[in-house]
Design a protein around this motif. Structure first.
Motif, PDB file in Angstrom:
ATOM      1  N   SER A 275     -48.516 -84.408 -34.467  1.00 45.12           N
ATOM      2  CA  SER A 275     -47.253 -84.209 -35.170  1.00 45.12           C
ATOM      3  C   SER A 275     -47.214 -85.058 -36.437  1.00 45.12           C
ATOM      4  O   SER A 275     -47.855 -86.114 -36.524  1.00 45.12           O
ATOM      5  N   HIS A 276     -46.465 -84.588 -37.411  1.00 50.18           N
ATOM      6  CA  HIS A 276     -46.358 -85.331 -38.666  1.00 50.18           C
ATOM      7  C   HIS A 276     -45.033 -85.007 -39.338  1.00 50.18           C
ATOM      8  O   HIS A 276     -44.354 -84.034 -38.994  1.00 50.18           O
ATOM      9  N   GLY A 277     -44.679 -85.819 -40.336  1.00 50.16           N
ATOM     10  CA  GLY A 277     -43.515 -85.572 -41.170  1.00 50.16           C
ATOM     11  C   GLY A 277     -43.872 -85.786 -42.627  1.00 50.16           C
ATOM     12  O   GLY A 277     -43.079 -86.321 -43.396  1.00 50.16           O
ATOM     13  N   LEU A 278     -45.072 -85.348 -43.009  1.00 52.23           N
ATOM     14  CA  LEU A 278     -45.580 -85.596 -44.358  1.00 52.23           C
ATOM     15  C   LEU A 278     -45.035 -84.617 -45.389  1.00 52.23           C
ATOM     16  O   LEU A 278     -45.280 -84.792 -46.583  1.00 52.23           O
ATOM     17  N   GLY A 279     -44.316 -83.605 -44.945  1.00 53.09           N
ATOM     18  CA  GLY A 279     -43.808 -82.606 -45.869  1.00 53.09           C
ATOM     19  C   GLY A 279     -44.744 -81.413 -45.986  1.00 53.09           C
ATOM     20  O   GLY A 279     -45.864 -81.418 -45.470  1.00 53.09           O
ATOM     21  N   ALA A 280     -44.278 -80.385 -46.700  1.00 55.03           N
ATOM     22  CA  ALA A 280     -45.003 -79.114 -46.746  1.00 55.03           C
ATOM     23  C   ALA A 280     -46.360 -79.232 -47.426  1.00 55.03           C
ATOM     24  O   ALA A 280     -47.367 -78.748 -46.891  1.00 55.03           O
ATOM     25  N   ASP A 281     -46.419 -79.866 -48.592  1.00 55.05           N
ATOM     26  CA  ASP A 281     -47.685 -79.897 -49.323  1.00 55.05           C
ATOM     27  C   ASP A 281     -48.724 -80.756 -48.614  1.00 55.05           C
ATOM     28  O   ASP A 281     -49.859 -80.323 -48.397  1.00 55.05           O
ATOM     29  N   LYS A 282     -48.358 -81.973 -48.236  1.00 49.48           N
ATOM     30  CA  LYS A 282     -49.315 -82.836 -47.540  1.00 49.48           C
ATOM     31  C   LYS A 282     -49.673 -82.231 -46.181  1.00 49.48           C
ATOM     32  O   LYS A 282     -50.814 -82.338 -45.716  1.00 49.48           O
ATOM     33  N   GLY A 283     -48.702 -81.595 -45.526  1.00 48.71           N
ATOM     34  CA  GLY A 283     -48.985 -80.941 -44.255  1.00 48.71           C
ATOM     35  C   GLY A 283     -50.003 -79.829 -44.402  1.00 48.71           C
ATOM     36  O   GLY A 283     -50.864 -79.628 -43.534  1.00 48.71           O
ATOM     37  N   ALA A 284     -49.933 -79.099 -45.509  1.00 48.11           N
ATOM     38  CA  ALA A 284     -50.908 -78.027 -45.752  1.00 48.11           C
ATOM     39  C   ALA A 284     -52.307 -78.602 -45.944  1.00 48.11           C
ATOM     40  O   ALA A 284     -53.300 -77.988 -45.512  1.00 48.11           O
ATOM     41  N   GLN A 285     -52.408 -79.762 -46.553  1.00 44.89           N
ATOM     42  CA  GLN A 285     -53.722 -80.397 -46.738  1.00 44.89           C
ATOM     43  C   GLN A 285     -54.260 -80.914 -45.399  1.00 44.89           C
ATOM     44  O   GLN A 285     -55.459 -80.830 -45.127  1.00 44.89           O
ATOM     45  N   LEU A 286     -53.364 -81.429 -44.559  1.00 46.36           N
ATOM     46  CA  LEU A 286     -53.778 -81.879 -43.225  1.00 46.36           C
ATOM     47  C   LEU A 286     -54.241 -80.698 -42.384  1.00 46.36           C
ATOM     48  O   LEU A 286     -55.198 -80.813 -41.605  1.00 46.36           O
TER      49      LEU A 286
ATOM     50  N   ALA B 269     -44.101 -94.177 -58.890  1.00 52.52           N
ATOM     51  CA  ALA B 269     -44.164 -93.592 -57.547  1.00 52.52           C
ATOM     52  C   ALA B 269     -45.441 -94.006 -56.849  1.00 52.52           C
ATOM     53  O   ALA B 269     -46.390 -94.488 -57.478  1.00 52.52           O
ATOM     54  N   PRO B 270     -45.520 -93.812 -55.515  1.00 55.79           N
ATOM     55  CA  PRO B 270     -46.761 -94.091 -54.789  1.00 55.79           C
ATOM     56  C   PRO B 270     -47.917 -93.257 -55.317  1.00 55.79           C
ATOM     57  O   PRO B 270     -47.758 -92.086 -55.671  1.00 55.79           O
ATOM     58  N   SER B 271     -49.103 -93.848 -55.348  1.00 63.03           N
ATOM     59  CA  SER B 271     -50.288 -93.187 -55.896  1.00 63.03           C
ATOM     60  C   SER B 271     -50.628 -91.888 -55.180  1.00 63.03           C
ATOM     61  O   SER B 271     -51.192 -90.968 -55.770  1.00 63.03           O
ATOM     62  N   GLY B 272     -50.305 -91.791 -53.901  1.00 60.87           N
ATOM     63  CA  GLY B 272     -50.619 -90.597 -53.124  1.00 60.87           C
ATOM     64  C   GLY B 272     -49.891 -89.347 -53.586  1.00 60.87           C
ATOM     65  O   GLY B 272     -50.217 -88.250 -53.147  1.00 60.87           O
ATOM     66  N   ALA B 273     -48.920 -89.490 -54.472  1.00 57.61           N
ATOM     67  CA  ALA B 273     -48.182 -88.320 -54.967  1.00 57.61           C
ATOM     68  C   ALA B 273     -49.009 -87.483 -55.927  1.00 57.61           C
ATOM     69  O   ALA B 273     -48.652 -86.335 -56.211  1.00 57.61           O
ATOM     70  N   TYR B 274     -50.127 -88.014 -56.422  1.00 57.70           N
ATOM     71  CA  TYR B 274     -50.835 -87.385 -57.539  1.00 57.70           C
ATOM     72  C   TYR B 274     -51.220 -85.920 -57.315  1.00 57.70           C
ATOM     73  O   TYR B 274     -50.830 -85.051 -58.114  1.00 57.70           O
ATOM     74  N   PRO B 275     -52.002 -85.564 -56.290  1.00 58.54           N
ATOM     75  CA  PRO B 275     -52.418 -84.159 -56.194  1.00 58.54           C
ATOM     76  C   PRO B 275     -51.252 -83.207 -55.983  1.00 58.54           C
ATOM     77  O   PRO B 275     -51.285 -82.073 -56.468  1.00 58.54           O
ATOM     78  N   THR B 276     -50.200 -83.650 -55.279  1.00 60.05           N
ATOM     79  CA  THR B 276     -49.023 -82.801 -55.107  1.00 60.05           C
ATOM     80  C   THR B 276     -48.351 -82.555 -56.448  1.00 60.05           C
ATOM     81  O   THR B 276     -47.962 -81.427 -56.770  1.00 60.05           O
ATOM     82  N   LEU B 277     -48.225 -83.607 -57.259  1.00 62.20           N
ATOM     83  CA  LEU B 277     -47.628 -83.446 -58.584  1.00 62.20           C
ATOM     84  C   LEU B 277     -48.460 -82.504 -59.442  1.00 62.20           C
ATOM     85  O   LEU B 277     -47.920 -81.644 -60.145  1.00 62.20           O
TER      86      LEU B 277
END
Length: 447
Positions: free
Chosen positions: A46-57, A270-278
């Motif tokens: 289970s996760h709560g990373l959101g739609a974009d990060k969830g799609a990558q997972l 913002a946190p660096s992890g936002a980059y590919p989603t942005l």
């Protein structure tokens, strides 16, 4: 718009082969499918990373399932407490204390891997002194896998900044110079020069460490100390920017990222992890710059912190479920998976192979730019007694109190010093249970 291709063929294979030459036990780039177990095993993640990060997972999970017939990891976007607890849960920092309180809900990661006789090939604790230590026990062993680590950086709309004479070669490094740039953006008609994501972590916690100012004091008996001279000066500057409409504040979470990606704002802290989603969501080229510092702060810039959600393994599961969980974690830490996870999610590397791809790869120079900037900040100088990473802000209510006081300052209800003084007093008083200690299990009591 900047493209973000995976280029999973020749390029990725070359990176994995290079990483495999290092003295780590990384999985090969293309392993033969595992033999199906006699009885199919299935576990939930289970996760709560959101739609974009969830799609990558999901990409990672599907590749694992394809290589392991009869063993299935099922991905779900839900809270770990809704229904039966999943075998694997990615728990956000804000929910960490709830997860760790009460009866033990987890089996330590190092124990899971040891029992399953699977290697746990992560960066050594000594290599990640700036990682917020909530996933470590008192002996420095991993209780959970910090799969979503980030540190604050500055994202910017390349075209918008070029229009006022700013590019990657003359990007500001300190807050005063950024103020000049934001003023130019206002003069050019930019309605929202700058916004922020995760404002407490970005504007208070990391601003303290990066300027070599203590966020907490007291060692094991930590006490909040966010009202020092530089922190007051910093909040005063942010408040001035807010009132001048240089800085726009949209909420306590990631709301600023959506506004930036829509093109509403020219700059985003913002946190660096936002980059590919942005990059995937923005209709413009996204640039990355270092997190600013105050040039009159002694020792600045120092180092920032790496923090983010971690993967926890539930207690009370079967031996077969633990073995599958351990195989999946080993797969996640393999060379190929680490490169892909960084590219797709934007989070920081967890293994030597992933670190090699970030620091040494010329082929992925553009795709991993946010990670390189982040790592340069995390390792800029050796950690000091003021700049060490702490999980204090993970305690219940701490970030809420800090956000409330920062918002009161922005709303001109309090001067900056009073706002930070009031935050310190409220947190020390344990207002509404904000400061109960995290339930960290001591070494030797983990089974």
């Amino acid at each position: 718009m900047t493209q973000f291709p995976l280029r999973a063929g020749t390029l990725l294979t070359s990176l994995v082969l290079a990483a495999a030459a290092m003295p780590v036990h990384a999985a090969p780039a293309k392993a033969a499918p595992a033999k199906a177990p006699a009885t199919p095993v299935q576990i939930e993640l289970s996760h709560g990373l959101g739609a974009d990060k969830g799609a990558q997972l999901l990409k990672l999970v599907e590749r694992f399932n394809a290589a392991n017939p009869g063993s299935t990891v099922m991905l779900s976007e839900r809270h770990w407490s809704e229904g039966a607890q999943p075998v694997l849960s990615i728990v956000a920092e804000a929910d960490e204390e709830n997860f760790l309180s009460g009866p033990s809900r987890f089996k330590p990661l190092w124990q899971v891997m040891k029992d399953a006789r699977e290697p746990l090939n992560t960066l050594r604790p000594g290599d990640v002194k700036v990682m917020v230590p909530s996933s470590l026990d008192s002996a420095g062993r991993l209780q959970a896998l910090p799969v979503a680590l980030s540190t604050p950086v500055m994202f910017y709309n390349v075209k918008a900044l070029e229009a006022v004479g700013i590019n990657g070669s003359n990007l500001p490094k300190n807050w005063n110079d950024w103020q000049t740039v934001l003023g130019k953006l206002v003069a050019a008609g930019q309605a929202c020069p700058m916004t922020v994501s995760q404002p407490v972590s970005t504007l208070l916690e990391n601003a303290s460490a990066w300027n070599n100012q203590a966020f907490v004091t007291g060692g094991k008996n930590e006490q909040i100390a966010v009202n020092g001279l530089i922190q007051v000066k910093h909040l005063a500057k942010m408040s001035t920017w807010y009132k001048a409409r240089y800085l726009h504040y949209f909420g306590r979470g990631n709301e600023g990222e959506a506004r930036f990606a829509r093109g509403d704002c020219a700059v985003l802290a913002a946190p660096s992890g936002a980059y590919p989603t942005l990059v995937r969501e923005a209709g413009f080229e996204v640039g990355v710059g270092g997190y600013p510092y105050h040039d009159d702060a002694y020792g600045a810039p120092q180092n920032t912190w790496a923090d983010g959600p971690a993967l926890w393994v539930a207690s009370g599961k079967s031996a077969a479920e633990y073995k599958l969980a351990a195989r999946f974690i080993r797969f996640w830490l393999s060379a190929q998976s680490q490169v892909e996870w960084q590219l797709n999610s934007g989070y920081l590397p967890l293994s030597e192979a992933g670190l090699l791809a970030t620091q040494a790869s010329k082929l992925l120079r553009d795709e991993l730019v946010a990670q390189r900037v982040a790592i340069s900040q995390l390792t800029y100088k050796p950690v000091t007694s003021f700049s060490y990473a702490t999980a204090f802000a993970h305690r219940r209510g701490v970030r809420r109190v800090l956000a409330e006081e920062m918002e009161a300052v922005f709303a001109d209800q309090k001067p900056p010093k009073q706002g930070l003084d009031d935050a310190v007093q409220r947190i020390k008083a344990g207002e509404q249970g904000c400061c109960r200690p995290l339930a960290t299990m001591p070494a030797g009591q983990l089974n």
